[in-house]
Design a protein around this motif. Structure first.
Motif, PDB file in Angstrom:
ATOM      1  N   LEU A  51     -96.975 -39.983  85.381  1.00 32.00           N
ATOM      2  CA  LEU A  51     -96.957 -39.933  86.842  1.00 32.00           C
ATOM      3  C   LEU A  51     -96.535 -41.299  87.381  1.00 32.00           C
ATOM      4  CD1 LEU A  51    -100.412 -38.294  86.829  1.00 32.00           C
ATOM      5  CD2 LEU A  51     -98.409 -37.131  87.697  1.00 32.00           C
ATOM      6  N   ARG A  56    -103.606 -45.313  92.581  1.00 31.49           N
ATOM      7  CA  ARG A  56    -104.514 -44.581  91.694  1.00 31.49           C
ATOM      8  C   ARG A  56    -105.048 -43.300  92.333  1.00 31.49           C
ATOM      9  NH1 ARG A  56    -109.291 -47.899  89.172  1.00 31.49           N
ATOM     10  NH2 ARG A  56    -107.454 -48.970  88.418  1.00 31.49           N
ATOM     11  N   ARG A  59    -102.415 -40.620  92.202  1.00 34.22           N
ATOM     12  CA  ARG A  59    -102.266 -40.118  90.819  1.00 34.22           C
ATOM     13  C   ARG A  59    -103.427 -39.199  90.463  1.00 34.22           C
ATOM     14  NH1 ARG A  59    -100.705 -45.551  89.629  1.00 34.22           N
ATOM     15  NH2 ARG A  59    -102.759 -45.918  88.750  1.00 34.22           N
ATOM     16  N   ARG A  77    -106.835 -39.819  80.448  1.00 34.03           N
ATOM     17  CA  ARG A  77    -105.895 -40.394  81.403  1.00 34.03           C
ATOM     18  C   ARG A  77    -105.962 -41.902  81.281  1.00 34.03           C
ATOM     19  NH1 ARG A  77    -106.564 -41.802  86.952  1.00 34.03           N
ATOM     20  NH2 ARG A  77    -104.671 -42.932  87.287  1.00 34.03           N
ATOM     21  N   ASN A  80    -100.806 -44.450  84.048  1.00 36.99           N
ATOM     22  CA  ASN A  80     -99.909 -43.453  84.624  1.00 36.99           C
ATOM     23  C   ASN A  80     -99.745 -42.214  83.753  1.00 36.99           C
ATOM     24  OD1 ASN A  80     -99.450 -45.242  86.682  1.00 36.99           O
ATOM     25  ND2 ASN A  80     -97.513 -45.980  85.867  1.00 36.99           N
TER      26      ASN A  80
END
Length: 100
Positions: A51, A56, A59, A77, A80
Motif C-alpha cells: 500500500l 498510517r 493504510r 502488517r 506498507n
C-alpha cells in the motif's frame, strides 16, 4: 476462520520470501484492485499487498476494507506491506504444505 498463533507464525515465515502480488498506489482502492486481490487470494491463498498511500491511518483503513471485501485474514502488517491469507478448498492448503 480463526488461526492459532502457531499457524500464523508458519504463514508469516512462508510469506517472508514472497513479493507483493498487488500494489495499491496513489489512486487508492478501486473495484478492479479489490477484484485482483480476491483472485490472487483464490489462486495463491497467501499474498502480500503493498500500500503506497498516505499516512498510517489511511493504510489501516484500506487494509480493513480489503479484509472485509475479500473475507481474508490479516496475518501481518509491516509498514506498507500487509500479508493476507484465505483458504481455498479447491487447492492444497499452504498451511499443510512442507516448507522448502
Amino acid at each position: 476462520m480463526e488461526l492459532t498463533e502457531t499457524q500464523k507464525k508458519r504463514l508469516r515465515s512462508r510469506a517472508h520470501t514472497l513479493n507483493p502480488v498487488v500494489l495499491v498506489g496513489q489512486h487508492g482502492l478501486k473495484p478492479t484492485v479489490l477484484e485482483e486481490i480476491t483472485s490472487a487470494l483464490d489462486y495463491h491463498q497467501l499474498i502480500k499487498v503493498k500500500l503506497s498511500v498516505g499516512d498510517r491511518d489511511l493504510r489501516d483503513e484500506m487494509v480493513e476494507q480489503i479484509i472485509q471485501y475479500s473475507q481474508a485474514l490479516l496475518i501481518q502488517r509491516v509498514g506498507n506491506v500487509a500479508v493476507l491469507y484465505r483458504r481455498n478448498t479447491d487447492r492444497p492448503d499452504v498451511l499443510k504444505e512442507p516448507v522448502l
